[in-house]
Structures are given as structure tokens and as C-alpha cells.
Write a protein that holds these residues in place. Structure first.
Motif, PDB file in Angstrom:
ATOM      1  N   GLY A 511     -22.633  58.216   1.896  1.00 14.78           N
ATOM      2  CA  GLY A 511     -21.852  59.071   1.741  1.00 14.78           C
ATOM      3  C   GLY A 511     -20.385  58.442   2.236  1.00 14.78           C
ATOM      4  O   GLY A 511     -20.303  57.631   2.920  1.00 14.78           O
ATOM      5  N   ILE A 512     -19.578  58.914   1.487  1.00 14.41           N
ATOM      6  CA  ILE A 512     -17.977  58.756   1.986  1.00 14.41           C
ATOM      7  C   ILE A 512     -17.410  59.512   2.934  1.00 14.41           C
ATOM      8  O   ILE A 512     -17.289  60.768   3.017  1.00 14.41           O
ATOM      9  CB  ILE A 512     -17.133  58.819   0.710  1.00 14.41           C
ATOM     10  N   SER A 513     -16.768  58.984   4.111  1.00 13.81           N
ATOM     11  CA  SER A 513     -16.226  59.853   4.983  1.00 13.81           C
ATOM     12  C   SER A 513     -14.619  59.596   5.088  1.00 13.81           C
ATOM     13  O   SER A 513     -13.845  60.502   5.431  1.00 13.81           O
ATOM     14  CB  SER A 513     -16.683  59.709   6.542  1.00 13.81           C
ATOM     15  N   ASP A 514     -14.307  58.464   4.587  1.00 13.78           N
ATOM     16  CA  ASP A 514     -12.784  58.119   4.608  1.00 13.78           C
ATOM     17  C   ASP A 514     -12.200  57.837   3.130  1.00 13.78           C
ATOM     18  O   ASP A 514     -12.549  56.478   2.687  1.00 13.78           O
ATOM     19  CB  ASP A 514     -12.532  56.878   5.593  1.00 13.78           C
ATOM     20  N   LEU A 515     -11.849  58.821   2.578  1.00 11.91           N
ATOM     21  CA  LEU A 515     -11.366  58.569   1.107  1.00 11.91           C
ATOM     22  C   LEU A 515     -10.364  57.474   1.189  1.00 11.91           C
ATOM     23  O   LEU A 515     -10.051  56.640   0.058  1.00 11.91           O
ATOM     24  CB  LEU A 515     -10.505  59.906   0.532  1.00 11.91           C
ATOM     25  N   GLU A 516      -9.186  57.165   2.022  1.00 10.14           N
ATOM     26  CA  GLU A 516      -8.417  56.349   2.053  1.00 10.14           C
ATOM     27  C   GLU A 516      -8.970  54.781   2.039  1.00 10.14           C
ATOM     28  O   GLU A 516      -8.530  53.962   1.236  1.00 10.14           O
ATOM     29  CB  GLU A 516      -7.419  56.395   3.241  1.00 10.14           C
ATOM     30  N   ALA A 517     -10.025  54.783   2.988  1.00  7.61           N
ATOM     31  CA  ALA A 517     -10.821  53.409   3.250  1.00  7.61           C
ATOM     32  C   ALA A 517     -11.488  53.131   1.751  1.00  7.61           C
ATOM     33  O   ALA A 517     -11.418  51.928   1.320  1.00  7.61           O
ATOM     34  CB  ALA A 517     -11.507  53.574   4.282  1.00  7.61           C
ATOM     35  N   PRO A 573     -20.747  49.906   4.761  1.00  8.20           N
ATOM     36  CA  PRO A 573     -21.267  50.449   6.038  1.00  8.20           C
ATOM     37  C   PRO A 573     -20.483  51.026   7.082  1.00  8.20           C
ATOM     38  O   PRO A 573     -20.806  51.770   7.997  1.00  8.20           O
ATOM     39  CB  PRO A 573     -22.289  49.515   6.321  1.00  8.20           C
ATOM     40  N   ASN A 574     -19.193  50.325   6.921  1.00 11.12           N
ATOM     41  CA  ASN A 574     -18.299  50.759   8.173  1.00 11.12           C
ATOM     42  C   ASN A 574     -17.891  52.304   8.053  1.00 11.12           C
ATOM     43  O   ASN A 574     -17.378  52.839   8.998  1.00 11.12           O
ATOM     44  CB  ASN A 574     -17.010  49.760   8.033  1.00 11.12           C
ATOM     45  N   GLN A 575     -18.092  52.681   6.615  1.00 14.43           N
ATOM     46  CA  GLN A 575     -17.529  54.204   6.784  1.00 14.43           C
ATOM     47  C   GLN A 575     -18.505  55.004   7.463  1.00 14.43           C
ATOM     48  O   GLN A 575     -18.086  55.843   8.255  1.00 14.43           O
ATOM     49  CB  GLN A 575     -17.623  54.695   5.372  1.00 14.43           C
ATOM     50  N   GLU A 577     -20.585  54.063   9.886  1.00 15.79           N
ATOM     51  CA  GLU A 577     -20.551  53.648  11.225  1.00 15.79           C
ATOM     52  C   GLU A 577     -19.451  54.209  12.341  1.00 15.79           C
ATOM     53  O   GLU A 577     -19.542  54.447  13.208  1.00 15.79           O
ATOM     54  CB  GLU A 577     -20.780  52.074  11.515  1.00 15.79           C
ATOM     55  N   ARG A 578     -18.167  54.436  11.344  1.00 19.99           N
ATOM     56  CA  ARG A 578     -17.132  54.897  12.039  1.00 19.99           C
ATOM     57  C   ARG A 578     -17.548  56.677  12.371  1.00 19.99           C
ATOM     58  O   ARG A 578     -16.904  56.899  13.241  1.00 19.99           O
ATOM     59  CB  ARG A 578     -15.758  54.613  11.120  1.00 19.99           C
ATOM     60  N   MET A 579     -17.993  57.041  11.501  1.00 20.95           N
ATOM     61  CA  MET A 579     -18.421  58.526  11.412  1.00 20.95           C
ATOM     62  C   MET A 579     -19.332  58.826  12.553  1.00 20.95           C
ATOM     63  O   MET A 579     -19.119  59.527  13.469  1.00 20.95           O
ATOM     64  CB  MET A 579     -18.856  58.955  10.154  1.00 20.95           C
ATOM     65  N   VAL A 580     -20.537  57.835  12.656  1.00 17.93           N
ATOM     66  CA  VAL A 580     -21.268  58.240  13.614  1.00 17.93           C
ATOM     67  C   VAL A 580     -20.797  57.913  15.052  1.00 17.93           C
ATOM     68  O   VAL A 580     -21.197  58.520  15.965  1.00 17.93           O
ATOM     69  CB  VAL A 580     -22.572  57.082  13.516  1.00 17.93           C
ATOM     70  N   ALA A 581     -19.967  56.853  15.055  1.00 12.74           N
ATOM     71  CA  ALA A 581     -19.378  56.431  16.480  1.00 12.74           C
ATOM     72  C   ALA A 581     -18.441  57.833  16.830  1.00 12.74           C
ATOM     73  O   ALA A 581     -18.405  58.235  18.066  1.00 12.74           O
ATOM     74  CB  ALA A 581     -18.526  55.375  16.532  1.00 12.74           C
TER      75      ALA A 581
END
Length: 643
Positions: A511-517, A573-575, A577-581
Motif C-alpha cells: 500500500g501507499i503511505s506517501d503520496l508525494e513519494a 518497498p521504501n514506502q 519500510e518508512r511507515m514500519v520504522a
């Protein structure tokens, strides 16, 4: 003997292994020379797509041995990965994206060189001994270039026939080979927003004359241009607000049967087809009304529409050849299958099944179409699946948890079909609501466009409204609401969990957590999709940040589990991973399950099984119901009950 157990703890014969075993992907049927071809995607072979064929005598053959994988990456989503002419198959191989020729004798040879090109949606120009298809060129920096090309059948030499638009699709030759039509669209349009239909004469030397625009524009979506055997051009257009059938006329497209129904669908992939021509001159067509599909014969001269009664509620990829038709079909009690229809007799034959798993109907929950009030005085739609298991009842007075599903796209739709992935939950005592929120297809252009500028708002409001509607009716426990979604549905899930305090937990699949990214990093096909869903970037950077869960973690106070393919080019994946962190740092219970070798949507059997079981384990921990089957634990950070 019927036992009593709390919802969520019912023992079910629908295991994760059973769900995966029943998850073959059938697609892209093609008739040629009396034979029927189709694609079979196999999770047990790491998602490999195999080309199969049934001959006129009924014999079924497998045409593409390992390691060939018939799949193209044009637009990343693919589709239209093979075509057939005079018994020769031309197909795209996933690993190297080259085109290969499969001879009638079974010999396979490469047609194109290894390089930066990808191919899709082809047709064979027999007069000039070449293929006409879409090519995507990844040799340059920045976005790839999409063109229409001609590829020589012997040498593989290539010639660009049309360029200059951002996207091309549906090159189709007239029966005499003297005219070519195709579709184009340009940023920021998506193909369901606005496409253009073009036509050009094909000169004796194979060159194209000056292209003429026939129909379409930024506010009209054209779908499936197709020539009749008599050389007349037909198309589907939503110029009326609904995708209806038209015949091209120099004065403009002529409507064949105007009605509030959808004869088209969003072109996420190439090669979609909803109609074809019968020997008697009538058109066999699929249309959708109120979320359900119908099959009908249409007289193009009189406009008379004669429905063919079927038990199926979902139909796709219709292909007609003479007196026969083939299509993919499913119903609430039947898993997707490739079906052949003999038109004169009406006799149906199942050619291939996505699942040979037999489940007792007493374990199957039949979906109930529901419409419910939502924000702004609007109405939204969905399918409700109550818990169902012949062996169990819940304690008196207990109401079931509800798992809300938000589909991907978001320009897509859910359907009332047998999905063992849904029955996995309902047979354990967890109700499911599959939501067709505003923005979904199948309900006309106005409903589809209700999401424009409102993504992350009205889709979320509709998922919440559906859950509250069922809770207010007393059909589910309003204190045990869950939500899950994949891709764009994963964004809706994360936005619902972040900006509202309705759900107790959720699961995000890539899923998408950062629309800007996403606006900065996603691939070409969707690189301007958010312009209409949210607003132009970077001009409306404020909206992108305002609606991105990653920037509002102070508002997120419930557990989430994330599933992510590590080779995902659509939602990197960085989306996740950033959310999880960020959640871990905040102290919120969170779990992360990454899968190597997976892209956008999981295809490998072991990973599909692991994801389903891990999600159940997560909900059991958070809601506190006991598991009655052995499941490998998931590490849940910031959760004391986690091992």
C-alpha cells in the motif's frame, strides 16, 4: 455436530494451502484456426504464465515449457502478451522481455534482440509479413518512450510507425489490411479519463498515411476499437456517461443500444475485450449493471438486445469465432473458469478451471449486494459476506468482527464471485464487506469521477460508512472492525486507519503511505494518475502531504501489518519500510512481512500462503481470539503478546 465457538475461532476446511491451490490465473483467450489458446498463471511455479491450447478435436496441449513465462511488462501491468497467426504464436517472455516465435511444430526461436525494449498488444500484418504492436523503449533517461512499431517476421527488424503520444494501445488492422486504427492518450489522462481513436491508410509498401482522428478526447474514453468481418469499425465510448457500443460513421459514432450500462472497463492492461462478431451479423457483448455482468446478443441495425441467461455474475475477455465464444466467467458459487459457448444451441462447456478444489457449499458465504448512505448525501455499494460454517455457531449475543476490503486501482471494482481468499475469513467467523467505493468502475462515468480530487477522502468515507451501516443494523460488532487493501486499496486502508478512529487494526498489501513519494517515484503509466485523484504536483504539494499517512503518524493509534514485494516498481518497498520504522518508533504494534522476488501483487504460492496466515495471526493477537490451527508466528513489534 454443531459446536459453539467465538467468531474468528471456527475451524475451517478452507486452509491457506487450499486458497493458494485454487488460485490459478486464467487469462487472454484467443481463437485461431479452430483452436482456443489461453494463459494459465501458476503460483506453484513462482507465478509463471504458461500458454495452453485446446485443439478442435478437444486435445489440450501445453505450449511453453520452462523457463518461458508469457508476460509483458509494458505499463508494468502488461496484458496482450501473445498473439497467433496461421498457427504461429508470437509471445513476450518475462525474464528478458524479448519476442519469441513458437512454430506449429513446437520450436521456439527469439524474434527480437535482447535490449531495452518491451512489447505488447500485437497483430500480424500478413500482407507485409510483419507484426504491428506497442513498443516501450527503456533506453533513455527518464520516462520510456511508447510507440507503435512494425517488426519483420523473419529478421526482427523494427520500424516506428507512430510516435509522439505518451501512450499507444489497440493497433487493429482492417480485414483487407488496408487501414489501421489505434488508441492514444497523453499525460495527465488515464485511459478511462480520455483517449483518442486514430485511423491511417496502410500503403502498399507498409507505410502509414496521414493519421486521422476519429473520436475521443480528454473527456471521452474510447475502448476496444474493432473491425467487423465486413470492414465496419466499431468501438465503445463513454461520451454519454456510460461505456456503450457505437459504429463509426463519417458523421461521427452512431450509438447501437444506448443504456445505463457499461460495455467497457478500465484499461489497466492490454488486450481487454467485451464484444465480438457472430456469423449472423449480430454482436455478442458483455455489459455490467449494478455491479453484475450480463451476456447478450445485439442486433447492430435494430438495436435489439437479447440477453443470454447465465448463472455467472462476472464475465471478462470475450472472444468470438464463428458460432463459438470463449470468455472468463465466475459466480458466487463458482471459481473463475474459461468457458466456451456454442451460440446456436446455447450449450456451455468449461474448458479450464482456476481451481479444482471442491468445497462443501455449507462452508461458503454467498455475497449480498448492498447499497448504503455515505457522506455528502451519496450512495455507495458493496458486497457483504456474513460468517458461514456448518460446524459452528457463535455464543448467544456475540456479533462477528468485520473485515472491510478496499479494492485496488482505485479505478477498479470488486465482483460477486467465489473467492476462497474471502471464504477463508468467513468460514472462520469473520464477516467481510467488499466495497465498491466512489471511483469504482461499473456504475457509469459520474460515479467513477466522484473520486477526482477526492482520493483518500470519499473512498475512505465509503469504507467507514459501509462498516457503520452494518454495525448499526446489528449484523457485525462495531467494536471489532478491521480493514485491508492492496496497492491503492492499501492506501485507502492506511488513510482510514490514520485519519479516523473506527477500525481496530488493518493490513496493507504493498500500500501507499506517501503520496508525494509515489508522485515522484512511480512508473510512467501512473506518473500523472494522481493529478486527477488529488491535484497537480508539485503545485498542490500541500494536499499530497495532507493526505499521506506517513506525515500524520501522531493520529495513527492502532496496529497495522504490512506485506511488501521487494521488487515492486509501482509502490517501492521504501514506502512500507518508512511507515514500519515510524510506527515502531512511536510504539504502535506493527508487523512487516517482506517477500523477495515479488513485484506488485504476489504470485508465488509460498508467499501467498504466508501472507494469508500471517494476517490471520495478526488479527487473532490484536482482537484476542484464539487460533485453532498451527500458524507460524509473526513478529509484532511493540506488542507484548507477540513471541
Amino acid at each position: 455436530m454443531v459446536q459453539q465457538a467465538g467468531y474468528g475461532s471456527w475451524r475451517s476446511p478452507i486452509s491457506a494451502d487450499l486458497v493458494v491451490a485454487g488460485s490459478l490465473r486464467l487469462g487472454q483467450p484467443v481463437w485461431e484456426g479452430g483452436a482456443l489458446y489461453w494463459i494459465e498463471g501458476r503460483p506453484q511455479e513462482k507465478g509463471r504464465n504458461v500458454l495452453r491450447r485446446r485443439l478442435a478435436n478437444g486435445k489440450v496441449e501445453e505450449l511453453t515449457p520452462e523457463p518461458f513465462n508469457v508476460r509483458t511488462r509494458v505499463h508494468e501491468y502488461g496484458g496482450g502478451a501473445y498473439w497467433v497467426s496461421e498457427g504461429v504464436v508470437y509471445f513476450c517472455n518475462f525474464a528478458d522481455q524479448r519476442l519469441y516465435c513458437l512454430s506449429p511444430a513446437g520450436e521456439i526461436r527469439p524474434l527480437t534482440e535482447a535490449g531495452p525494449y518491451r512489447y505488447a498488444d500485437g497483430v500480424v500484418d500478413r500482407r507485409h509479413r510483419r507484426i504491428l504492436c506497442v513498443r516501450e523503449d527503456h533506453s533513455r533517461q527518464g520516462e520510456p518512450e511508447n510507440t507503435l512499431v512494425a517488426i519483420d517476421l523473419e529478421s526482427g527488424a523494427q520500424q516506428v510507425l507512430a510516435r509522439g503520444h505518451d501512450f499507444y494501445a489497440s493497433p487493429r488492422l482492417s480485414p483487407d489490411g488496408q487501414a489501421l486504427v489505434w488508441l492514444t492518450w497523453d499525460h495527465p489522462q488515464m485511459p478511462w479519463d480520455g483517449t483518442e481513436l486514430w485511423r491511417a491508410e496502410v500503403a502498399p509498401d507498409g507505410s502509414l498515411g496521414e493519421p486521422q482522428k476519429l473520436a475521443g478526447g480528454p473527456a471521452e474514453s474510447i475502448f476496444q476499437p474493432q473491425w467487423s468481418p465486413q470492414g465496419e469499425l466499431y468501438l465503445v465510448s463513454d461520451r454519454s456517461g456510460w461505456w456503450n457500443l457505437y459504429r463509426w460513421d463519417p458523421q461521427g459514432p452512431l450509438p447501437l443500444c444506448p443504456m445505463e450500462a457499461e460495455f467497457g472497463e478500465p484499461q489497466w492492461v492490454f488486450g481487454l475485450s467485451t464484444y465480438g462478431f457472430c456469423e449472423d451479423g449480430r454482436i455478442l457483448a458483455i455489459y455490467r449493471q449494478e455491479g453484475l455482468c450480463h451476456l447478450a446478443l445485439l442486433d447492430p441495425r435494430s438495436g435489439e438486445l437479447q440477453e443470454i441467461p447465465l448463472s455467472y455474475t462476472e464475465l471478462h475477455n470475450l472472444q468470438v469465432s464463428g458460432e463459438k465464444a470463449a470468455f472468463l466467467a465466475a459466480s458466487p458459487s463458482e471459481a473463475p473458469a474459461l468457458v466456451c459457448l456454442h451460440l446456436p444451441s446455447g450449450q456451455l462447456e468449461v474448458v479450464a478451471r482456476s481451481s479444482h478444489v471442491a468445497v462443501d457449499p455449507e462452508y461458503l458465504s454467498i455475497p449480498e449486494p448492498i447499497a448504503f448512505p455515505t457522506s455528502g448525501g451519496a450512495v455507495a455499494y458493496g458486497f457483504f459476506y456474513p460468517p458461514k460454517n456448518r460446524d459452528f455457531v457463535a455464543p448467544a449475543g456475540e456479533k462477528p468482527p468485520l473485515l472491510v476490503k478496499s479494492h485496488g486501482g482505485p479505478t477498479g471494482a470488486t465482483a460477486a464471485v467465489l473467492d476462497l481468499g474471502i471464504q477463508y475469513w468467513t468460514s472462520r467467523g469473520i464477516a467481510v464487506l467488499d466495497v465498491n467505493y466512489r471511483g469504482s468502475s461499473g456504475y457509469g462515468r459520474a460515479y467513477r469521477e466522484a473520486l477526482k480530487g477526492q482520493w483518500g477522502v470519499v473512498d475512505v468515507e465509503d469504507c467507514i460508512a459501509g462498516a457503520k451501516f452494518l454495525a448499526q443494523q446489528g449484523r457485525v460488532d462495531g467494536e471489532r472492525l478491521l480493514i485491508r487493501g492492496g496497492s491503492a486499496g492499501g492506501y485507502t486502508t492506511l488513510a482510514a486507519l490514520t485519519f479516523h478512529n473506527v477500525f481496530k487494526a488493518g493490513a496493507s498489501y504493498y500500500g501507499i503511505s506517501d503520496l508525494e513519494a509515489l508522485a515522484k517515484e512511480t512508473h510512467k503509466f501512473e506518473s500523472h494518475y494522481l493529478d486527477s485523484l488529488i491535484g497537480p504536483y508539485p503545485e498542490r504539494q500541500d494536499l499530497y502531504r495532507e493526505r499521506s499517512p506517513i506525515y500524520h503518524l501522531e493520529d495513527l493509534n492502532c496496529p497495522v501489518i504490512f506485506f511488501q514485494g521487494l521488487e515492486d516498481a509501482i509502490v517501492p518497498p521504501n514506502q512500507a519500510e518508512r511507515m514500519v520504522a515510524a510506527l515502531q518508533a512511536k510504539g504502535i504494534p506493527v508487523a512487516y512481512v517482506p517477500f523477495a522476488g515479488e513485484q506488485h501483487g504476489f504470485r508465488q504460492a509460498a508467499n501467498l500462503k504466508r501472507a494469508l496466515e500471517a494476517e490471520l495471526y495478526f488479527y487473532a493477537q490484536i482482537l484476542g481470539f484464539p487460533l485453532v490451527e498451527p500458524i507460524e508466528p509473526v513478529a509484532i513489534k511493540n506488542w507484548s503478546a507477540s513471541p
